[in-house]
Enzyme design. Structure first.
Site, PDB file in Angstrom:
ATOM      1  N   ASP A 176       0.817  -1.209   0.000  1.00  0.00           N
ATOM      2  CA  ASP A 176       0.000   0.000   0.000  1.00  0.00           C
ATOM      3  C   ASP A 176       0.853   1.263   0.000  1.00  0.00           C
ATOM      4  OD1 ASP A 176      -2.262  -1.508  -0.060  1.00  0.00           O
ATOM      5  OD2 ASP A 176      -2.862  -1.141   2.013  1.00  0.00           O
ATOM      6  N   GLY A 177       2.031   1.200   0.632  1.00  0.00           N
ATOM      7  CA  GLY A 177       2.930   2.359   0.631  1.00  0.00           C
ATOM      8  C   GLY A 177       3.357   2.746  -0.769  1.00  0.00           C
ATOM      9  N   ARG A 226       2.531   6.336  -2.460  1.00  0.00           N
ATOM     10  CA  ARG A 226       3.597   7.176  -3.027  1.00  0.00           C
ATOM     11  C   ARG A 226       3.292   7.501  -4.487  1.00  0.00           C
ATOM     12  NH1 ARG A 226       8.629   6.574  -5.843  1.00  0.00           N
ATOM     13  NH2 ARG A 226       8.341   4.327  -6.038  1.00  0.00           N
ATOM     14  N   ASP A 235      -3.413  10.623  22.500  1.00  0.00           N
ATOM     15  CA  ASP A 235      -2.088  10.430  21.908  1.00  0.00           C
ATOM     16  C   ASP A 235      -2.036  10.981  20.486  1.00  0.00           C
ATOM     17  OD1 ASP A 235      -1.255   9.202  24.197  1.00  0.00           O
ATOM     18  OD2 ASP A 235      -1.182   7.177  23.376  1.00  0.00           O
TER      19      ASP A 235
END
Length: 279
Positions: free
Chosen positions: A66-67, A71, A165
């Site tokens: 998926d990265g 990109r 967080d």
């Protein structure tokens, strides 16, 4: 037809698949352009090298996880170039094609046996427009183990003020990514909505919220002296300071994917069963 080739560079089998796919397409008399970052591993195709941001093809074959998809989409955003995802990553919700079926799948595409799926993106503004998000925008502190104090509003109505967080603003595409891991719902990509997910909130009543994608979402940083960063699709970072706002609306540009089957729910079931371990 003119095809582009992009691949994850740190996985040798992804690079090898890129080489084999290039040879396969050339043999089929298809014009091929190759992401310039790949050429160091494929110098024999140097004359086909193109910067990803300048790639203008009919389709792009993205070999990786998926990265790699995220990109690629960031650099071709607005060009309406559909992406064919071959999964060489871990889970790979955006990549439909298994490597062992890659060449048969691409052959089907060349024969016109496919359809185009459109995915909504998030437009992100912090004073000026930032890159669009296909999956999500994550807000977190610069320092580990520190909490954010934030105000969330939807269409000018304050929805929540909390310490947490971090915070995730997700598209339906991103609902199966970090948002899901943080307790958010899985949302069908066809649903016209965005998801707001607090990360470990210090408030029992703070829960994920699904809002219409026609809404404007604002997130303001309330704690003086604490900076935050906004990470867009894991690819781009923006620093946020005290009382500054991030504004989210539906992007005017979409992401486009080449699909061979309508199998979103089966794919989610299969991938969540595997958990990415055996991919």
């Amino acid at each position: 037809m003119h095809m582009g080739i992009v691949a994850r560079l740190d996985i040798p089998r992804a690079v090898e698949m890129a080489r084999e796919m290039t040879e396969f397409l050339i043999e089929k008399e298809i014009k091929v352009s190759i992401d310039s970052s790949l050429i160091q591993f494929m110098p024999e195709f140097k004359e086909r090298s193109v910067e990803l941001a300048e790639m203008d093809t009919d389709m792009i074959i993205a070999i990786g996880g998926d990265g790699t998809i995220l990109r690629t989409q960031r650099f071709v955003n607005g060009k309406k170039i559909p992406i064919i995802g071959i999964n060489m990553g871990t889970v790979g919700f955006l990549t439909e094609i298994d490597p062992k079926n890659a060449f048969d799948a691409v052959k089907d595409v060349l024969e016109g046996k496919y359809f185009i799926e459109k995915r909504t993106q998030l437009r992100v503004c912090h004073g000026e427009e930032l890159p669009s998000a296909l999956n999500e925008v994550v807000m977190m502190t610069r320092k580990p183990a520190k909490m954010l104090h934030i105000e969330i509003s939807v269409d000018e109505e304050i929805v929540e003020e909390l310490r947490a967080d971090g915070l995730i603003i997700s598209t339906p595409s991103g609902s199966t990514a970090y948002s899901m891991s943080a307790g958010g719902p899985i949302v069908d990509p066809r649903v016209e909505a965005f998801i707001i997910v607090p990360i470990c909130p210090f408030k029992l009543g703070a829960r994920p919220i699904v809002v219409p994608n026609k809404s404007q979402i604002k997130v303001k940083l309330l704690k003086k002296g604490k900076k935050a960063i906004a990470v867009i699709d894991g690819q781009y970072e923006e620093e946020i300071n005290y009382l500054e706002e991030l504004i989210f609306v539906k992007s005017t540009t979409n992401a486009y994917f080449v699909r061979l089957t309508h199998n979103f729910y089966q794919r989610v079931k299969d991938l969540l069963t595997e958990g990415g371990i055996n991919s």
